[in-house]
Design a protein around this motif. Structure first.
Motif, PDB file in Angstrom:
ATOM      1  N   UNK A   1       0.844  -1.188   0.000  1.00  0.00           N
ATOM      2  CA  UNK A   1       0.000   0.000   0.000  1.00  0.00           C
ATOM      3  C   UNK A   1       0.879   1.237   0.000  1.00  0.00           C
ATOM      4  N   UNK A   2       0.346   2.317  -0.541  1.00  0.00           N
ATOM      5  CA  UNK A   2       1.040   3.597  -0.507  1.00  0.00           C
ATOM      6  C   UNK A   2       0.032   4.660  -0.095  1.00  0.00           C
ATOM      7  N   UNK A   3       0.484   5.572   0.783  1.00  0.00           N
ATOM      8  CA  UNK A   3      -0.395   6.666   1.191  1.00  0.00           C
ATOM      9  C   UNK A   3      -0.256   7.807   0.192  1.00  0.00           C
ATOM     10  N   UNK A   4      -1.387   8.322  -0.266  1.00  0.00           N
ATOM     11  CA  UNK A   4      -1.417   9.391  -1.248  1.00  0.00           C
ATOM     12  C   UNK A   4      -2.082  10.607  -0.598  1.00  0.00           C
ATOM     13  N   UNK A   5      -1.337  11.698  -0.511  1.00  0.00           N
ATOM     14  CA  UNK A   5      -1.851  12.919   0.099  1.00  0.00           C
ATOM     15  C   UNK A   5      -2.858  13.592  -0.828  1.00  0.00           C
ATOM     16  N   UNK A   6      -3.704  14.499  -0.326  1.00  0.00           N
ATOM     17  CA  UNK A   6      -4.721  15.149  -1.162  1.00  0.00           C
ATOM     18  C   UNK A   6      -4.150  15.899  -2.370  1.00  0.00           C
ATOM     19  N   UNK A   7      -2.918  16.409  -2.253  1.00  0.00           N
ATOM     20  CA  UNK A   7      -2.334  17.138  -3.378  1.00  0.00           C
ATOM     21  C   UNK A   7      -1.457  16.252  -4.260  1.00  0.00           C
ATOM     22  N   UNK A   8      -1.580  14.937  -4.126  1.00  0.00           N
ATOM     23  CA  UNK A   8      -0.824  13.987  -4.917  1.00  0.00           C
ATOM     24  C   UNK A   8      -1.770  13.113  -5.729  1.00  0.00           C
ATOM     25  N   UNK A   9      -1.225  12.460  -6.730  1.00  0.00           N
ATOM     26  CA  UNK A   9      -1.989  11.512  -7.540  1.00  0.00           C
ATOM     27  C   UNK A   9      -1.227  10.210  -7.596  1.00  0.00           C
ATOM     28  N   UNK A  10      -1.939   9.106  -7.710  1.00  0.00           N
ATOM     29  CA  UNK A  10      -1.351   7.776  -7.773  1.00  0.00           C
ATOM     30  C   UNK A  10      -1.305   7.342  -9.231  1.00  0.00           C
ATOM     31  N   UNK A  11      -0.130   6.978  -9.725  1.00  0.00           N
ATOM     32  CA  UNK A  11       0.061   6.571 -11.116  1.00  0.00           C
ATOM     33  C   UNK A  11       0.419   5.096 -11.136  1.00  0.00           C
ATOM     34  N   UNK A  12      -0.550   4.214 -11.390  1.00  0.00           N
ATOM     35  CA  UNK A  12      -0.244   2.777 -11.453  1.00  0.00           C
ATOM     36  C   UNK A  12       0.139   2.365 -12.879  1.00  0.00           C
ATOM     37  N   UNK A  13       0.515   1.120 -13.032  1.00  0.00           N
ATOM     38  CA  UNK A  13       0.744   0.566 -14.361  1.00  0.00           C
ATOM     39  C   UNK A  13       2.093   0.866 -14.961  1.00  0.00           C
ATOM     40  N   UNK A  14       3.044   1.370 -14.178  1.00  0.00           N
ATOM     41  CA  UNK A  14       4.377   1.599 -14.723  1.00  0.00           C
ATOM     42  C   UNK A  14       5.072   0.257 -14.895  1.00  0.00           C
ATOM     43  N   UNK A  15       5.923   0.153 -15.883  1.00  0.00           N
ATOM     44  CA  UNK A  15       6.536  -1.120 -16.227  1.00  0.00           C
ATOM     45  C   UNK A  15       7.841  -1.381 -15.491  1.00  0.00           C
ATOM     46  N   UNK A  16       8.275  -0.459 -14.649  1.00  0.00           N
ATOM     47  CA  UNK A  16       9.532  -0.655 -13.940  1.00  0.00           C
ATOM     48  C   UNK A  16       9.344  -0.352 -12.466  1.00  0.00           C
ATOM     49  N   UNK A  17      10.335  -0.712 -11.673  1.00  0.00           N
ATOM     50  CA  UNK A  17      10.258  -0.489 -10.235  1.00  0.00           C
ATOM     51  C   UNK A  17       9.100  -1.281  -9.656  1.00  0.00           C
ATOM     52  N   UNK A  18       8.363  -0.673  -8.735  1.00  0.00           N
ATOM     53  CA  UNK A  18       7.217  -1.350  -8.136  1.00  0.00           C
ATOM     54  C   UNK A  18       5.960  -1.154  -8.967  1.00  0.00           C
ATOM     55  N   UNK A  19       6.080  -0.448 -10.094  1.00  0.00           N
ATOM     56  CA  UNK A  19       4.945  -0.323 -10.998  1.00  0.00           C
ATOM     57  C   UNK A  19       3.962   0.765 -10.647  1.00  0.00           C
ATOM     58  N   UNK A  20       4.320   1.654  -9.720  1.00  0.00           N
ATOM     59  CA  UNK A  20       3.420   2.744  -9.336  1.00  0.00           C
ATOM     60  C   UNK A  20       4.257   3.904  -8.823  1.00  0.00           C
ATOM     61  N   UNK A  21       3.662   5.072  -8.821  1.00  0.00           N
ATOM     62  CA  UNK A  21       4.382   6.272  -8.414  1.00  0.00           C
ATOM     63  C   UNK A  21       3.379   7.290  -7.900  1.00  0.00           C
ATOM     64  N   UNK A  22       3.751   8.025  -6.867  1.00  0.00           N
ATOM     65  CA  UNK A  22       2.940   9.125  -6.367  1.00  0.00           C
ATOM     66  C   UNK A  22       3.522  10.420  -6.910  1.00  0.00           C
ATOM     67  N   UNK A  23       2.667  11.241  -7.521  1.00  0.00           N
ATOM     68  CA  UNK A  23       3.117  12.490  -8.131  1.00  0.00           C
ATOM     69  C   UNK A  23       2.292  13.657  -7.596  1.00  0.00           C
ATOM     70  N   UNK A  24       2.794  14.864  -7.791  1.00  0.00           N
ATOM     71  CA  UNK A  24       2.080  16.066  -7.366  1.00  0.00           C
ATOM     72  C   UNK A  24       0.893  16.306  -8.297  1.00  0.00           C
ATOM     73  N   UNK A  25      -0.285  16.492  -7.754  1.00  0.00           N
ATOM     74  CA  UNK A  25      -1.500  16.722  -8.519  1.00  0.00           C
ATOM     75  C   UNK A  25      -1.630  18.212  -8.875  1.00  0.00           C
ATOM     76  N   UNK A  26      -2.303  18.507  -9.994  1.00  0.00           N
ATOM     77  CA  UNK A  26      -2.576  19.884 -10.386  1.00  0.00           C
ATOM     78  C   UNK A  26      -3.359  20.583  -9.279  1.00  0.00           C
TER      79      UNK A  26
END
Length: 193
Positions: free
Chosen positions: A40-65
């Motif tokens: 599991x990963x905690x995603x803050x309100x100003x972040x977005x969760x990006x699943x489906x990446x083909x490398x690493x653990x396959x997900x990333x938390x990024x800054x949301x607009x």
């Protein structure tokens, strides 16, 4: 920790205003470690969760607009955008909430000065707009810049997430930044050049 206890702990951590997202174990590049049943990963309100990446653990938390940059009184209702060699290109369409006027904001890369430009254009003709005030244009262009800036930053973050040292070096070289890498304890970083 049992799966149930881990999941409960993750859910509890998400009560600080964020949400908890499950990372699919199938997305691990070399397979998940045998002892790992859930991630599991905690995603803050100003972040977005990006699943489906083909490398690493396959997900990333990024800054949301940040919607604080929304053009008040205007609605983004369409976009025709592409990334042309990494540079955003196309148009974004805004409609005035009161009178229905439409403004098309062009998005293009200006190579000589190496910056994005956002001309305020007529909705259907290849010319600058004439039915919006300078203040309206400035407000809408700020909205467009903030959205496109977020898009560019997320793409760059995903790129750095999946890059290897070899590809990072090649990217830096291609960008004219192929400088010598220094370790964190290098005395030259402390101003002893």
């Amino acid at each position: 920790m049992t799966d149930e206890a881990h999941a409960a702990g993750a859910e509890a951590r998400g009560t600080s205003g964020g949400t908890v997202e499950r990372v699919p174990l199938s997305s691990f590049r070399h397979g998940a470690p045998p002892h790992l049943r859930e991630l599991f990963v905690e995603v803050q309100p100003d972040e977005a969760f990006i699943p489906g990446l083909k490398m690493g653990v396959g997900a990333l938390t990024v800054q949301r607009w940040d919607p604080a940059h929304t053009a008040t009184g205007w609605t983004l209702y369409g976009a025709d955008l592409t990334l042309d060699m990494g540079h955003p290109f196309g148009s974004m369409f805004y409609r005035n909430d009161e009178d229905g006027r439409v403004l098309r904001v062009g998005v293009k890369w200006h190579p000589p000065v190496q910056q994005l430009e956002f001309p305020a254009l007529h909705p259907s003709k290849p010319e600058l707009t004439s039915n919006c005030t300078d203040e309206e244009v400035a407000t809408i262009v700020l909205d467009a810049r903030s959205r496109i800036g977020t898009l560019v930053a997320i793409n760059a973050q995903i790129g750095s997430f999946v890059a290897t040292t070899e590809s990072e070096n090649a990217i830096l070289e291609a960008s004219g930044l192929g400088l010598e890498r220094l370790s964190e304890d290098d005395p030259r970083l402390a101003g002893h050049v």
